[in-house]
Design an enzyme around this catalytic site. Sequence first.
Site, PDB file in Angstrom:
ATOM      1  N   ASP A  90       0.767  -1.129  -0.056  1.00 46.25           N
ATOM      2  CA  ASP A  90       0.027   0.180  -0.083  1.00 46.25           C
ATOM      3  C   ASP A  90       0.907   1.222   0.062  1.00 46.25           C
ATOM      4  OD1 ASP A  90      -2.111  -1.676   0.320  1.00 46.25           O
ATOM      5  OD2 ASP A  90      -2.658  -1.322   2.359  1.00 46.25           O
ATOM      6  N   HIS A 147       5.193  -7.303   0.335  1.00 42.69           N
ATOM      7  CA  HIS A 147       4.807  -8.727  -0.139  1.00 42.69           C
ATOM      8  C   HIS A 147       5.562  -8.833  -1.672  1.00 42.69           C
ATOM      9  CE1 HIS A 147       1.480  -9.406   2.988  1.00 42.69           C
ATOM     10  NE2 HIS A 147       1.899  -8.313   3.104  1.00 42.69           N
ATOM     11  N   SER A 250       8.892   3.706   4.852  1.00 44.85           N
ATOM     12  CA  SER A 250       9.821   4.169   4.033  1.00 44.85           C
ATOM     13  C   SER A 250       9.280   3.936   2.616  1.00 44.85           C
ATOM     14  CB  SER A 250      11.243   3.415   4.080  1.00 44.85           C
ATOM     15  OG  SER A 250      12.247   4.228   3.577  1.00 44.85           O
TER      16      SER A 250
END
EC number: 4.1.1.65
Length: 283
Positions: A90, A147, A250
């Site tokens: 995200d 992921h 980050s």
Amino acid sequence: MIDQLKIIGQYLLPKKLLSRLLGKLAAAQAGKLTTFLIKKFIKKFNVDMSEAKYSDPDHFTTFNDFFTRELKQDARQIIIGEDNLALPVDGCISQMGDIKEGRIFQAKGHDFSLRELLGGRDDVAAPFDNGLFSTIYLAPKDYHRIHMPITGKLEQMIFIPGDLFSVNPLTAQNVPNLFARNERAVAIFSTAVGPMAMVLVGATIVASIETVWAGTLTANTDKEIQYWDYKNQNITLEKGAEMGRFKLGSTVVALFPKESIHFAEDLQADSVTRLGELFANKI
């Protein structure tokens, strides 16, 4: 004027000391203080806790536990199809496109070296010459686990000590060589589209970068680049599997070889990304 002062302040700020101190606070089991800080953070950054596996701030014993919170099992769907790559996080796309003559576009007036980003070795950078990149910024409110875009076998990892500038859009527009000067971890995978590099870039007050196979990564006492060879180990992560996480957020830079993929047509700079949705298609 205010933006200029913010940038100057980053050069003057004792970033590593501040990051260490805040990292200790984030890892502390401080009871009511921890819960207070989590609630303040949720309110300030408008964090959507309805998607979290545990939505009650009282559940988390440390701020890091909250920041790296799991999502509900059905909160994200990983796109199916062997030729479809999934968005790894995200966040928001900072920049994406072609790697041109060994340079990666950062922001207007700024680019940085592919070779330097990956630790300075020609053999590591060569597969990505004239390839493609996507830089995705994770804001404080975002889910902070990373992921896999595609199933991959881990080949090597590189940890590169460096600065800890903020990686928000303002800094990216004003600090030269930002992503190749900050501390970062590089994971190289072999995949169905060829080699893929996932670069996890540290930033101010990022307490640590973790991977699922090596745990927390820290600079050694000599502040030297560290290399790990995994070619003889069968570490394979499926598409959509967690590969790492940030404590206090980050940026991720994903790299692919030339003519291996094409990015989804609706993705461009400033596009909001959602884990599992279409990232790219195999050519």
